[in-house]
Design a protein around this motif. Structure first.
Motif, PDB file in Angstrom:
ATOM      1  N   ILE A  90     -12.299  -7.568  22.277  1.00 19.36           N
ATOM      2  CA  ILE A  90     -11.780  -7.842  23.684  1.00 19.36           C
ATOM      3  C   ILE A  90     -11.861  -6.761  24.808  1.00 19.36           C
ATOM      4  CG2 ILE A  90      -9.578  -8.478  24.695  1.00 19.36           C
ATOM      5  CD1 ILE A  90      -8.445  -9.889  22.306  1.00 19.36           C
ATOM      6  N   ILE A  91     -11.628  -5.644  24.212  1.00 17.94           N
ATOM      7  CA  ILE A  91     -11.661  -4.527  25.115  1.00 17.94           C
ATOM      8  C   ILE A  91     -13.153  -4.081  25.748  1.00 17.94           C
ATOM      9  CG2 ILE A  91     -11.364  -1.830  25.348  1.00 17.94           C
ATOM     10  CD1 ILE A  91      -8.985  -2.220  23.550  1.00 17.94           C
ATOM     11  N   SER A  92     -14.162  -4.209  24.740  1.00 16.09           N
ATOM     12  CA  SER A  92     -15.444  -4.072  25.149  1.00 16.09           C
ATOM     13  C   SER A  92     -16.266  -5.290  25.516  1.00 16.09           C
ATOM     14  CB  SER A  92     -16.193  -3.630  23.865  1.00 16.09           C
ATOM     15  OG  SER A  92     -16.114  -4.600  22.697  1.00 16.09           O
ATOM     16  N   SER A  93     -15.541  -6.479  25.793  1.00 21.52           N
ATOM     17  CA  SER A  93     -16.316  -7.499  26.304  1.00 21.52           C
ATOM     18  C   SER A  93     -16.494  -7.480  27.767  1.00 21.52           C
ATOM     19  CB  SER A  93     -15.161  -9.039  26.179  1.00 21.52           C
ATOM     20  OG  SER A  93     -14.142  -8.675  26.621  1.00 21.52           O
ATOM     21  N   GLY A  94     -15.761  -6.512  28.570  1.00 23.89           N
ATOM     22  CA  GLY A  94     -15.861  -6.512  30.097  1.00 23.89           C
ATOM     23  C   GLY A  94     -14.976  -7.559  30.861  1.00 23.89           C
ATOM     24  N   LEU A  95     -14.334  -8.237  30.101  1.00 24.24           N
ATOM     25  CA  LEU A  95     -13.554  -9.211  30.639  1.00 24.24           C
ATOM     26  C   LEU A  95     -12.291  -8.761  31.327  1.00 24.24           C
ATOM     27  CD1 LEU A  95     -13.490 -12.343  28.310  1.00 24.24           C
ATOM     28  CD2 LEU A  95     -14.571 -12.150  30.665  1.00 24.24           C
ATOM     29  N   GLU A  98     -12.280  -5.647  32.926  1.00 21.10           N
ATOM     30  CA  GLU A  98     -12.773  -5.272  34.012  1.00 21.10           C
ATOM     31  C   GLU A  98     -12.868  -6.322  35.266  1.00 21.10           C
ATOM     32  OE1 GLU A  98     -13.816  -4.447  31.123  1.00 21.10           O
ATOM     33  OE2 GLU A  98     -13.877  -2.202  30.860  1.00 21.10           O
ATOM     34  N   LEU A  99     -13.536  -7.349  34.852  1.00 20.58           N
ATOM     35  CA  LEU A  99     -13.747  -8.595  35.655  1.00 20.58           C
ATOM     36  C   LEU A  99     -12.269  -8.957  36.306  1.00 20.58           C
ATOM     37  CD1 LEU A  99     -16.546 -10.626  34.035  1.00 20.58           C
ATOM     38  CD2 LEU A  99     -16.587  -9.268  35.963  1.00 20.58           C
ATOM     39  N   TYR A 100     -11.083  -8.877  35.469  1.00 23.65           N
ATOM     40  CA  TYR A 100      -9.875  -9.676  35.860  1.00 23.65           C
ATOM     41  C   TYR A 100      -9.052  -8.349  36.742  1.00 23.65           C
ATOM     42  CZ  TYR A 100      -5.066 -10.921  35.168  1.00 23.65           C
ATOM     43  OH  TYR A 100      -3.777 -11.007  35.219  1.00 23.65           O
ATOM     44  N   ALA A 101      -9.575  -7.253  36.269  1.00 21.67           N
ATOM     45  CA  ALA A 101      -8.778  -6.206  37.177  1.00 21.67           C
ATOM     46  C   ALA A 101      -9.599  -6.158  38.568  1.00 21.67           C
ATOM     47  CB  ALA A 101      -9.199  -4.817  36.483  1.00 21.67           C
ATOM     48  N   ALA A 102     -10.745  -6.597  38.633  1.00 20.93           N
ATOM     49  CA  ALA A 102     -11.447  -6.593  39.806  1.00 20.93           C
ATOM     50  C   ALA A 102     -11.434  -7.939  40.641  1.00 20.93           C
ATOM     51  CB  ALA A 102     -13.098  -6.061  39.624  1.00 20.93           C
ATOM     52  N   GLY A 103     -10.644  -8.767  40.259  1.00 19.88           N
ATOM     53  CA  GLY A 103     -10.525 -10.091  40.466  1.00 19.88           C
ATOM     54  C   GLY A 103     -11.596 -11.062  40.654  1.00 19.88           C
ATOM     55  N   LEU A 104     -12.476 -10.720  39.785  1.00 19.36           N
ATOM     56  CA  LEU A 104     -13.954 -11.374  39.644  1.00 19.36           C
ATOM     57  C   LEU A 104     -13.956 -12.348  38.569  1.00 19.36           C
ATOM     58  CD1 LEU A 104     -16.378  -8.551  40.490  1.00 19.36           C
ATOM     59  CD2 LEU A 104     -15.248 -10.423  42.189  1.00 19.36           C
ATOM     60  N   SER A 164     -13.157 -15.938  36.352  1.00 19.73           N
ATOM     61  CA  SER A 164     -13.082 -17.288  36.513  1.00 19.73           C
ATOM     62  C   SER A 164     -11.576 -17.594  36.241  1.00 19.73           C
ATOM     63  CB  SER A 164     -14.095 -17.993  35.683  1.00 19.73           C
ATOM     64  OG  SER A 164     -13.633 -17.960  34.443  1.00 19.73           O
ATOM     65  N   SER A 165     -11.184 -18.715  36.450  1.00 18.13           N
ATOM     66  CA  SER A 165      -9.773 -19.155  36.363  1.00 18.13           C
ATOM     67  C   SER A 165      -9.479 -19.331  34.697  1.00 18.13           C
ATOM     68  CB  SER A 165      -9.573 -20.378  36.815  1.00 18.13           C
ATOM     69  OG  SER A 165     -10.333 -21.379  36.404  1.00 18.13           O
ATOM     70  N   GLN A 166     -10.521 -19.605  33.994  1.00 16.23           N
ATOM     71  CA  GLN A 166     -10.682 -19.763  32.419  1.00 16.23           C
ATOM     72  C   GLN A 166     -10.466 -18.227  32.026  1.00 16.23           C
ATOM     73  OE1 GLN A 166     -13.639 -21.916  30.775  1.00 16.23           O
ATOM     74  NE2 GLN A 166     -13.231 -21.918  28.787  1.00 16.23           N
ATOM     75  N   GLU A 167     -11.328 -17.375  32.461  1.00 20.58           N
ATOM     76  CA  GLU A 167     -11.334 -16.006  31.875  1.00 20.58           C
ATOM     77  C   GLU A 167      -9.961 -15.417  32.171  1.00 20.58           C
ATOM     78  OE1 GLU A 167     -16.069 -14.993  32.218  1.00 20.58           O
ATOM     79  OE2 GLU A 167     -14.762 -14.697  34.237  1.00 20.58           O
ATOM     80  N   MET A 168      -9.423 -15.731  33.521  1.00 24.16           N
ATOM     81  CA  MET A 168      -8.156 -15.276  33.889  1.00 24.16           C
ATOM     82  C   MET A 168      -6.939 -15.618  32.886  1.00 24.16           C
ATOM     83  SD  MET A 168      -8.157 -15.116  37.872  1.00 24.16           S
ATOM     84  CE  MET A 168      -6.412 -14.569  38.084  1.00 24.16           C
ATOM     85  N   ALA A 169      -6.960 -16.935  32.402  1.00 19.46           N
ATOM     86  CA  ALA A 169      -6.025 -17.497  31.637  1.00 19.46           C
ATOM     87  C   ALA A 169      -6.198 -16.909  30.162  1.00 19.46           C
ATOM     88  CB  ALA A 169      -6.314 -19.032  31.459  1.00 19.46           C
ATOM     89  N   GLN A 170      -7.447 -16.621  29.811  1.00 15.38           N
ATOM     90  CA  GLN A 170      -7.745 -15.920  28.445  1.00 15.38           C
ATOM     91  C   GLN A 170      -7.398 -14.577  28.340  1.00 15.38           C
ATOM     92  OE1 GLN A 170      -9.432 -17.478  25.433  1.00 15.38           O
ATOM     93  NE2 GLN A 170      -8.153 -15.568  24.958  1.00 15.38           N
ATOM     94  N   VAL A 171      -7.367 -13.930  29.559  1.00 12.21           N
ATOM     95  CA  VAL A 171      -6.991 -12.536  29.609  1.00 12.21           C
ATOM     96  C   VAL A 171      -5.577 -12.385  29.583  1.00 12.21           C
ATOM     97  CG1 VAL A 171      -6.937 -10.431  31.077  1.00 12.21           C
ATOM     98  CG2 VAL A 171      -8.999 -11.417  30.691  1.00 12.21           C
TER      99      VAL A 171
END
Length: 267
Positions: free
Chosen positions: A6-11, A13-19, A21-28
């Protein structure tokens, strides 16, 4: 997916930068509730982004700042703002920026900051991993060298032409023992000096072969190299000898032994 994946997936960083997707945000957000390690990592990423933003913040000139806010306000109120020159110069109209381009500009800034922060983050991780790799390679090299030395000693010990000679301490230097391997076919002499204590400052071990009752110089013994303990060393060759000895001499050696610390006769 485990925590490290999870930590190395890059998600994060995308979440923190607001980039994300809604599905990715829900997963995070699901991971944040499930794994404290993920929450801690996200906090560190957000802190890194904030620090980077503060370090690289540039205050615009006041007149530029006023024009930008005037343009933004004109978009929100539907009005156009004109800037009039005090010397009757041509009037410069401020063209309103629509919401689309404002979001594009904001996203570009976020992408820039996020990209730089991720570069810093991954560089730090790479640097740490690189140090760990170097240490592991050094350990492997040391283990390989030790294994090669053990194999060489075992090979010499079992060689039918090898005559082992144990050198016992004389009392001049407690614990100064060594083992000699004298090859009858090649006349080569190998000394295992790993049990010799480090010599005092300004002193060095010197090897001797006793030939017809006379000590003959066999070379200087190096017990360590830059803090690394050395083991098997090749000394001068001897066609015949009655015994072998090691003495403690001044650095550079002496033509005759002055302080014999260990000695052994050939049986």
């Amino acid at each position: 997916m485990d925590v490290q994946d999870i930590i190395s997936s890059g998600l994060l960083e995308l979440y923190a930068a607001g980039l994300a997707s809604s599905q990715e945000m829900a997963q995070v957000e699901h991971w944040l509730k499930q794994y404290p390690e993920v929450a801690a990592e996200l906090k560190a990423i957000e802190s890194g982004l904030e620090q980077y933003a503060h370090l690289n913040a540039i205050d615009p000139a006041k007149e530029i700042k006023d024009k930008i806010f005037a343009a933004i306000n004109s978009v929100s109120t539907g009005k156009k703002t004109n800037t009039v020159s005090s010397n009757n110069a041509p009037v410069a109209k401020v063209i309103p920026i629509n919401n689309y381009w404002k979001w594009v500009a904001a996203a570009s800034v976020v992408l820039l900051i996020g990209s730089a922060a991720m570069n810093v983050l991954y560089y730090n991780r790479y640097d740490t991993a690189s140090d760990g790799l170097k240490e592991t390679l050094q350990q492997l090299a040391a283990a390989e060298q030790k294994n090669n030395e053990e194999e060489t000693i075992a090979k010499i010990f079992h060689d039918k032409n090898s005559t082992p000679v144990s050198l016992k301490e004389t009392g001049a230097a407690p614990g100064a023992t060594a083992k000699i391997f004298w090859m009858q076919d090649t006349k080569q002499v190998m000394v295992d000096a790993s049990n010799l204590p480090d010599p005092p400052a300004g002193k060095q071990y010197q090897f001797w072969a006793i030939v017809d009752g006379v000590p003959v110089d066999g070379g200087l013994i190096i017990t360590n190299d830059k803090g690394k303990k050395l083991r098997l060393q090749s000394m001068k060759s001897f066609g015949r000898a009655e015994a072998f000895a090691i003495s403690l001499e001044k650095v550079g050696g002496n033509p005759k032994p002055t302080e014999v610390v260990s000695m052994g006769k050939i049986i």
